[in-house]
Design a protein around this motif. Structure first.
Motif, PDB file in Angstrom:
ATOM      1  N   ASP A 120       7.947  -2.858  -5.523  1.00 52.21           N
ATOM      2  CA  ASP A 120       8.738  -3.016  -6.739  1.00 52.21           C
ATOM      3  C   ASP A 120      10.160  -2.482  -6.604  1.00 52.21           C
ATOM      4  O   ASP A 120      10.977  -2.669  -7.498  1.00 52.21           O
ATOM      5  N   TYR A 121      10.450  -1.808  -5.509  1.00 50.60           N
ATOM      6  CA  TYR A 121      11.765  -1.220  -5.312  1.00 50.60           C
ATOM      7  C   TYR A 121      12.791  -2.329  -5.057  1.00 50.60           C
ATOM      8  O   TYR A 121      12.597  -3.159  -4.174  1.00 50.60           O
ATOM      9  N   LEU A 154       0.806  -1.219   0.000  1.00 53.49           N
ATOM     10  CA  LEU A 154       0.000   0.000   0.000  1.00 53.49           C
ATOM     11  C   LEU A 154       0.841   1.272   0.000  1.00 53.49           C
ATOM     12  O   LEU A 154       0.297   2.368   0.061  1.00 53.49           O
ATOM     13  N   ILE A 155       2.161   1.129  -0.082  1.00 54.00           N
ATOM     14  CA  ILE A 155       3.076   2.262   0.040  1.00 54.00           C
ATOM     15  C   ILE A 155       3.760   2.533  -1.295  1.00 54.00           C
ATOM     16  O   ILE A 155       4.222   1.605  -1.963  1.00 54.00           O
ATOM     17  N   ASP A 156       3.835   3.818  -1.650  1.00 57.84           N
ATOM     18  CA  ASP A 156       4.608   4.261  -2.810  1.00 57.84           C
ATOM     19  C   ASP A 156       5.841   4.992  -2.307  1.00 57.84           C
ATOM     20  O   ASP A 156       5.819   5.616  -1.242  1.00 57.84           O
ATOM     21  N   LEU A 157       6.905   4.956  -3.102  1.00 54.77           N
ATOM     22  CA  LEU A 157       8.192   5.548  -2.762  1.00 54.77           C
ATOM     23  C   LEU A 157       8.583   6.573  -3.817  1.00 54.77           C
ATOM     24  O   LEU A 157       8.409   6.350  -5.012  1.00 54.77           O
ATOM     25  N   TRP A 163       6.622   8.253  -8.644  1.00 52.40           N
ATOM     26  CA  TRP A 163       6.303   7.433  -7.473  1.00 52.40           C
ATOM     27  C   TRP A 163       6.353   5.981  -7.901  1.00 52.40           C
ATOM     28  O   TRP A 163       5.775   5.601  -8.914  1.00 52.40           O
ATOM     29  N   LEU A 164       7.034   5.170  -7.155  1.00 50.27           N
ATOM     30  CA  LEU A 164       7.214   3.752  -7.442  1.00 50.27           C
ATOM     31  C   LEU A 164       6.557   2.946  -6.335  1.00 50.27           C
ATOM     32  O   LEU A 164       6.758   3.255  -5.157  1.00 50.27           O
TER      33      LEU A 164
END
Length: 169
Positions: free
Chosen positions: A165-166, A148-151, A160-161
């Motif tokens: 997937d990071y 639920l988190i984007d980076l 925003w990733l």
């Protein structure tokens, strides 16, 4: 979608670390005193029933009690810079609506607002309180999973990733 934002805390200031790898290893954002919705719900009830929710919120917001806390903090506004960290995070808060404290069966904390994504605490998956002295700061009491988190890395606000997937590259 509506998002809440946070920058990476300095090392040792959060229960989930400061780098994307730390957050992934911790399975997302969580509070020092909770790692599940069941515990988060019980923690909210405990703080409301013993009358200490606003006191704990004030301590947290003033930075007095960041270790072993009941919350993690996020902002409603996208940060321009945060602790000079290269990492910024966001998570979806769509569905949160203000609820009367009577959903807990009592009068709650007059210095606080309660936000849930359900009409019943026992079915809520998003639990947030706001201390009225800091109305743009969300004190999140429910865990937020990696999925639920984007980076965002650096200052490029258009990229925003999904954190899951990071890969560290």
């Amino acid at each position: 979608m509506t998002y809440a934002y946070l920058g990476a805390e300095p090392p040792g200031q959060s229960a989930f670390g400061s780098t994307p790898a730390d957050v992934k290893l911790a399975s997302g954002f969580k509070q020092w005193k909770s790692d599940s919705l069941t515990i988060s719900r019980a923690n909210l009830r405990r703080l409301v029933n013993n009358g200490t929710l606003a006191l704990e919120a004030e301590r947290w917001c003033s930075g007095e009690k960041r270790e072993d806390g009941w919350f993690f903090s996020s902002e409603l506004d996208e940060p321009a810079d945060y602790h000079a960290s290269p990492y910024f995070y966001r998570f979806d808060i769509t569905g949160l609506t203000q609820k009367a404290w009577t959903v807990l069966g009592n009068y709650g904390a007059p210095e606080m607002h309660l936000y849930l994504d359900s009409d019943d605490l026992d079915t809520a998956t998003k639990i947030v309180v706001i201390w009225l002295a800091r109305p743009r700061q969300l004190l999140v009491m429910s865990p937020v999973g990696v999925n639920l988190i984007d980076l965002r890395i650096g200052k490029n606000p258009d990229v925003w990733l999904p954190l899951e997937d990071y890969d560290g590259a």
